[in-house]
Design a protein around this motif. Sequence first.
Motif: not given
Length: 315
Positions: A104, A107-108, A179, A181, A183-184, A280
Motif C-alpha cells: 500500500m 503503491l500510493h 481486490h 492488491y 489499496e488504502h 484500478a
Amino acid sequence: MSDSNTTYFTNPSTFILLGIPGLEAAHVWISIPFCAMYIIAVLGNLTILFVVKMDRRLHGPMCYFLCMLAVNDVVLCTSILPKTLSILWFNAREIDFRACLTQMFFLHCFSAMESGILLAMALDRYVAICHPLRHSTILTNTVVAKIGLAMGLRSSLLIVPTPWMVKQLPYCRTNIIPHTYCEHIAIVKLACADIRISNSYGLFVVFFVTGLDVLFITVSYIQILRAIFSLPMKNARVKTLGTCGSHFCAILAFYIPCLFSLLTQRFGHNVPLYFHVLFANVYLLLPPMLNPIIYGVRTRQIRDRLLHLWTYKRA
C-alpha cells in the motif's frame, strides 16, 4: 448487546485478496493483457533508461526527468502486478499483513511521485519555452537532482502516516479484501472503528498532491501557450508546440484514468465491483506502458537513437 460472533483483532496476520470478484472464471484470460501490459511497461522503460545513458546528447533536464519517470513507472507497476498475477494464475490469495501495508505504501507513494515528476516536466517545458536563453542556467543538474529529491520526500512524508493509521485500526469478522492488491480504501473498509480520520487524510493527500500538481501544470501550460502564440512565424509556433506533445500525452494518460477511478470509487455505488477492480489495475498499468511509447515515438532525439540502435543491430 454486541454480536457474540464478532471477533476483534488489532492486526490480522494475513489478508485474503479475492482477485476480481464475479470474474473468477475468467482470471486466466484477464491475466494475459495484464501480463502483456506489464512486460511492455518494464521493457519500454528500461529501453528509455538505456538509450538516455548511452547517448550523451540526451543528458539534459528533460531526459533526466524522463528517466525519473521511467524508474518510477517500473517500481509502480511492479508493486502490484507480481501479486496480482499470482492471484490470477495460482490462486495465491494470502498476503502477510505487513507485506500488505508495504505494498500500500509503495503503491500510493509512487503514484504521488508520478504526479510530482509530471509537474517537474511541466516546469522544464515552461523554462525551455518561456525563458529559452536561461534554460541551462536555471535547470542545472544540481537543480534537477534537488527537484527529484523534493518530489520523492514529499510523496514519502505524505504517505508514511497512511499505513501507520491503518495499522492502528481494529478489524473484525473478515480479513478478505475484494481486490487484487492492498489499496488504502479497500483495507480501511474492513475496520470495526470510525474510519473518518483515515478517509479524510486519504482525500487530503489526493487533493493536496494531485490537485496542486494539476493546478501548477495548468498555470505552466497557460504561460507556455501564451508564449507560443506570441511567436510571429506559424512554423515556429507549430514546432515549439510539438515539443510539448509528449508531455501533454503523458499528462492525459495519467490524470484522466486516475480521476475516473477516484470518481467511480467515491460516487459510483451502482458500478459493479469487478469494474472497479479491473479499472484500478488498468489505471496503474496504462501510464507505465504508454509513457515509453509516447516519448519513443514523439521525441525526435530518442526516436532517432532507437532507430540507429535498431538499424545497427540488423546490419
